[in-house]
Design a protein around this motif. Sequence first.
Motif, PDB file in Angstrom:
ATOM      1  N   THR A  83       0.840  -1.191   0.000  1.00 30.05           N
ATOM      2  CA  THR A  83       0.000   0.000   0.000  1.00 30.05           C
ATOM      3  C   THR A  83       0.878   1.245   0.000  1.00 30.05           C
ATOM      4  OG1 THR A  83      -0.066   0.099   2.411  1.00 30.05           O
ATOM      5  CG2 THR A  83      -1.789  -1.202   1.315  1.00 30.05           C
ATOM      6  N   ASN A  88      -3.326   3.083   1.787  1.00 27.34           N
ATOM      7  CA  ASN A  88      -4.299   2.972   0.696  1.00 27.34           C
ATOM      8  C   ASN A  88      -3.832   1.979  -0.359  1.00 27.34           C
ATOM      9  OD1 ASN A  88      -5.942   5.183   1.715  1.00 27.34           O
ATOM     10  ND2 ASN A  88      -4.350   6.555   0.955  1.00 27.34           N
ATOM     11  N   GLY A  89      -4.784   1.210  -0.908  1.00 23.97           N
ATOM     12  CA  GLY A  89      -4.491   0.392  -2.073  1.00 23.97           C
ATOM     13  C   GLY A  89      -4.304   1.285  -3.284  1.00 23.97           C
ATOM     14  N   ARG A  90      -3.451   0.891  -4.213  1.00 21.74           N
ATOM     15  CA  ARG A  90      -3.138   1.771  -5.350  1.00 21.74           C
ATOM     16  C   ARG A  90      -2.845   0.961  -6.600  1.00 21.74           C
ATOM     17  NH1 ARG A  90       3.160   3.052  -4.271  1.00 21.74           N
ATOM     18  NH2 ARG A  90       3.592   1.244  -2.976  1.00 21.74           N
ATOM     19  N   VAL A 122      -6.654  -4.198  -7.716  1.00 15.38           N
ATOM     20  CA  VAL A 122      -6.346  -3.419  -6.511  1.00 15.38           C
ATOM     21  C   VAL A 122      -7.092  -4.002  -5.319  1.00 15.38           C
ATOM     22  CG1 VAL A 122      -6.569  -1.166  -5.380  1.00 15.38           C
ATOM     23  CG2 VAL A 122      -5.818  -1.291  -7.758  1.00 15.38           C
ATOM     24  N   ARG A 123      -8.370  -4.283  -5.506  1.00 13.78           N
ATOM     25  CA  ARG A 123      -9.169  -4.837  -4.404  1.00 13.78           C
ATOM     26  C   ARG A 123      -8.685  -6.234  -4.015  1.00 13.78           C
ATOM     27  NH1 ARG A 123     -13.546  -1.631  -6.894  1.00 13.78           N
ATOM     28  NH2 ARG A 123     -13.733  -3.214  -8.523  1.00 13.78           N
ATOM     29  N   HIS A 126      -5.240  -5.781  -2.170  1.00 14.44           N
ATOM     30  CA  HIS A 126      -5.302  -4.995  -0.938  1.00 14.44           C
ATOM     31  C   HIS A 126      -6.714  -5.086  -0.363  1.00 14.44           C
ATOM     32  CE1 HIS A 126      -1.345  -3.492  -1.886  1.00 14.44           C
ATOM     33  NE2 HIS A 126      -1.769  -3.063  -3.053  1.00 14.44           N
ATOM     34  N   VAL A 129      -7.815  -2.840   2.984  1.00 14.87           N
ATOM     35  CA  VAL A 129      -7.644  -1.388   3.097  1.00 14.87           C
ATOM     36  C   VAL A 129      -8.993  -0.692   3.246  1.00 14.87           C
ATOM     37  CG1 VAL A 129      -5.547  -1.461   1.711  1.00 14.87           C
ATOM     38  CG2 VAL A 129      -7.739  -0.992   0.593  1.00 14.87           C
ATOM     39  N   SER A 132      -8.840   3.081  -1.664  1.00 17.70           N
ATOM     40  CA  SER A 132      -7.932   2.719  -2.747  1.00 17.70           C
ATOM     41  C   SER A 132      -8.203   3.617  -3.944  1.00 17.70           C
ATOM     42  CB  SER A 132      -8.097   1.245  -3.139  1.00 17.70           C
ATOM     43  OG  SER A 132      -9.419   0.963  -3.541  1.00 17.70           O
ATOM     44  N   TYR A 133      -7.266   3.615  -4.885  1.00 18.55           N
ATOM     45  CA  TYR A 133      -7.377   4.523  -6.028  1.00 18.55           C
ATOM     46  C   TYR A 133      -6.571   3.985  -7.201  1.00 18.55           C
ATOM     47  CZ  TYR A 133      -2.882   5.967  -4.024  1.00 18.55           C
ATOM     48  OH  TYR A 133      -1.610   5.969  -3.507  1.00 18.55           O
ATOM     49  N   ASP A 322     -10.726   7.654  -7.457  1.00 16.53           N
ATOM     50  CA  ASP A 322     -10.950   6.882  -6.247  1.00 16.53           C
ATOM     51  C   ASP A 322     -11.823   5.664  -6.564  1.00 16.53           C
ATOM     52  OD1 ASP A 322      -9.521   8.790  -4.804  1.00 16.53           O
ATOM     53  OD2 ASP A 322     -11.316   9.996  -4.464  1.00 16.53           O
TER      54      ASP A 322
END
Length: 328
Positions: A83, A88-90, A122-123, A126, A129, A132-133, A322
């Motif tokens: 992260t 945050n997930g990215r 991403v999900r 991560h 989290v 995320s974005y 986002d």
Amino acid sequence: MDLDLHGHPSIYRSAPLSADDVPAWADLVNHLAVVDGTEEFQRVDDLRAEFERTGFDPLRDSLAVWDDEAMVAFGVFSVPPTTDNDGNGRGYLQGGVRESHRGRGLGSALLETLLPHAADLVRERHAEVTASYLRASGGLSGSSAQGLLSDHGFRVVRYYNELTRPLNGTVEVDTIEGVQLVSPGAEHAEATRLAHNDAFRDHWGSGPQSAATWHEHWTGTSRRGEVSTVALTTEGTVLAYVLCSEWVDRELYVDILGTVRTARGRGVAQAALLRTITEAARSGSYDVIALGVDSSSQTGATRLYERVGFTHKLATTSMQRDLPLTSS
């Protein structure tokens, strides 16, 4: 992935990138660097190395669009294994459309195809989290890329300045008691990774480097270790580092520069950068040295670069969309 080509099925075909596509991919990337004014050039070997990058699955994470034998558009996404510094997930998107094929919906088709897959990855990576974005470069302010991304839910979140300095002679390198400046070797890799993770712990948009991703950077084909610099204590602790690559012939690029937080304010990074400037000039292999810096950096990086002779060349935008925590 299937691409909706907006009414042009007889003109275009699409497929994930493969290793055989690298020369055509490089041709398109370098075309975009010129026509979009970003100067983000890539060599064939650099792009070939993408197929060895940790976590990259070209069948899932890439798509190219072809007009006969010419690649006219591409999109690639990646998700770091860690992260960012805020937890945050990215994920990151890159791509573009050849200038002569713009205005036909290819950019929108690529985004609309890649976005759901990037968001799902991403999900997946991560899952725990709270936010995320996805991020992508919007290129120069007012570019067609910025407009396209805006139309798909992205907003400008940062500006980055590209700075440059001619290598027309050596400079005096600061001497700091108890600090040795050397070119990094394999024995410095892990200590420099740990120093980097400390140095960038308070930098916006950054996240810790894993051992795997750091190794890929450290051993990359474009890396120029002989003119890079690490600043060491007498015990061998890394205090600061200047790591460079060569993406364009005779242009040295500073990929990463950092100072561990306990060593800030002592001029260690400046000394390391001055050594790199001098070593690059002495080598006779480079005409210019360049780097990019966050225009909102709180560490005074821009002032440091200006003090040692860098001047502004261009500015690009970073854009973000986002993501919801669950698929819609």
